[in-house]
Write a protein that holds these residues in place. Structure first.
Motif, PDB file in Angstrom:
ATOM      1  N   CYS A   1       0.883  -1.171   0.000  1.00 47.80           N
ATOM      2  CA  CYS A   1       0.000   0.000   0.000  1.00 47.80           C
ATOM      3  C   CYS A   1       0.919   1.220   0.000  1.00 47.80           C
ATOM      4  O   CYS A   1       1.374   1.676   1.060  1.00 47.80           O
ATOM      5  N   VAL A   2       1.217   1.728  -1.185  1.00 44.93           N
ATOM      6  CA  VAL A   2       2.281   2.714  -1.369  1.00 44.93           C
ATOM      7  C   VAL A   2       2.045   3.986  -0.563  1.00 44.93           C
ATOM      8  O   VAL A   2       2.905   4.420   0.198  1.00 44.93           O
ATOM      9  N   GLU A   3       0.900   4.610  -0.735  1.00 47.32           N
ATOM     10  CA  GLU A   3       0.652   5.888  -0.059  1.00 47.32           C
ATOM     11  C   GLU A   3       0.725   5.748   1.464  1.00 47.32           C
ATOM     12  O   GLU A   3       1.215   6.637   2.151  1.00 47.32           O
ATOM     13  N   ALA A   4       0.264   4.629   1.989  1.00 50.00           N
ATOM     14  CA  ALA A   4       0.295   4.398   3.437  1.00 50.00           C
ATOM     15  C   ALA A   4       1.689   4.009   3.917  1.00 50.00           C
ATOM     16  O   ALA A   4       1.971   4.081   5.114  1.00 50.00           O
ATOM     17  N   GLY A   5       2.553   3.569   3.004  1.00 52.38           N
ATOM     18  CA  GLY A   5       3.888   3.147   3.388  1.00 52.38           C
ATOM     19  C   GLY A   5       3.877   1.869   4.205  1.00 52.38           C
ATOM     20  O   GLY A   5       4.705   1.676   5.092  1.00 52.38           O
ATOM     21  N   GLU A   6       2.940   0.980   3.891  1.00 54.23           N
ATOM     22  CA  GLU A   6       2.771  -0.271   4.645  1.00 54.23           C
ATOM     23  C   GLU A   6       2.604  -1.434   3.669  1.00 54.23           C
ATOM     24  O   GLU A   6       2.154  -1.248   2.534  1.00 54.23           O
ATOM     25  N   ILE A   7       2.923  -2.645   4.144  1.00 60.09           N
ATOM     26  CA  ILE A   7       2.762  -3.850   3.340  1.00 60.09           C
ATOM     27  C   ILE A   7       1.903  -4.841   4.111  1.00 60.09           C
ATOM     28  O   ILE A   7       2.226  -5.208   5.244  1.00 60.09           O
ATOM     29  N   CYS A   8       0.833  -5.277   3.496  1.00 58.73           N
ATOM     30  CA  CYS A   8      -0.081  -6.251   4.083  1.00 58.73           C
ATOM     31  C   CYS A   8       0.363  -7.649   3.640  1.00 58.73           C
ATOM     32  O   CYS A   8       0.606  -7.877   2.460  1.00 58.73           O
ATOM     33  N   CYS A   9       0.448  -8.575   4.575  1.00 57.48           N
ATOM     34  CA  CYS A   9       0.919  -9.931   4.280  1.00 57.48           C
ATOM     35  C   CYS A   9      -0.227 -10.928   4.431  1.00 57.48           C
ATOM     36  O   CYS A   9      -0.739 -11.135   5.527  1.00 57.48           O
ATOM     37  N   LEU A  10      -0.604 -11.539   3.316  1.00 51.47           N
ATOM     38  CA  LEU A  10      -1.636 -12.582   3.328  1.00 51.47           C
ATOM     39  C   LEU A  10      -0.997 -13.944   3.167  1.00 51.47           C
ATOM     40  O   LEU A  10      -0.053 -14.100   2.384  1.00 51.47           O
ATOM     41  N   THR A  11      -1.534 -14.915   3.860  1.00 54.11           N
ATOM     42  CA  THR A  11      -1.088 -16.290   3.664  1.00 54.11           C
ATOM     43  C   THR A  11      -1.803 -16.877   2.454  1.00 54.11           C
ATOM     44  O   THR A  11      -2.825 -16.350   1.989  1.00 54.11           O
ATOM     45  N   LYS A  12      -1.284 -17.975   1.974  1.00 58.07           N
ATOM     46  CA  LYS A  12      -1.909 -18.716   0.878  1.00 58.07           C
ATOM     47  C   LYS A  12      -3.345 -19.093   1.259  1.00 58.07           C
ATOM     48  O   LYS A  12      -4.271 -18.910   0.472  1.00 58.07           O
TER      49      LYS A  12
END
Length: 165
Positions: free
Chosen positions: A90-101
């Motif tokens: 999430c570029v604007e937020a400067g965060e990365i969300c991690c989803l499992t398979k």
């Protein structure tokens, strides 16, 4: 090679892998001998597929669209990798969300059940409020603004820790 916007945005995820204390190696994730775009093999056994959304839409959702071609690639990759994750930048937020398979597959199942059929592409929606975890969901078919069945709550610090856990 010219630096593309994709390199900059996905590079944020790569840096977080490289800075993690359990990191040892990164390679291109390959399918039938060819690299999969924006996909990596971490520490020789963990597959990570990265996508980015520059900014949230008008309703505050980061939209991560998985096209028909990407879904075909995933259909081949998912059974081959027990340890597979999605890094949603999430570029604007400067965060990365991690989803499992498992979370990813369940979100697709929610959408399929809501639509009553498989679709050619899917959109995973991610929201992030100040001071809270990510909310991850898919829209209910034909019901704008309503999510299908269950939302996932994903802690902000899950990326990249989940991958190495």
């Amino acid at each position: 090679m010219k630096i593309r916007l994709e390199h900059q945005n996905i590079g944020a995820a790569v840096m977080q892998f490289a800075e993690h204390e359990q990191f040892t190696a990164i390679n291109a994730l390959k399918l039938n001998g060819k690299p999969v775009s924006n996909a990596f093999l971490i520490n020789s056994h963990v597959a990570v597929l990265c996508k980015y959304a520059t900014a949230p839409n008008a309703t505050g959702e980061y939209v991560f669209t998985f096209t028909k071609d990407q879904m075909n690639t995933l259909a081949s990759l998912l059974p081959k990798h027990d340890s597979l994750f999605f890094g949603l930048v999430c570029v604007e937020a400067g965060e990365i969300c991690c989803l499992t398979k498992a979370e990813f597959e369940e979100l697709l199942d929610y959408r399929k059940e809501s639509a009553g059929k498989s679709e050619s592409q899917y959109a995973i929606l991610v929201t992030l409020q100040v001071g809270s975890s990510f909310r991850v969901y898919v829209n209910a078919a034909g019901r704008k603004g309503k999510y299908a069945f269950k939302q996932y709550t994903v802690h902000r610090k899950a990326f990249p820790n989940r991958i190495f856990g």
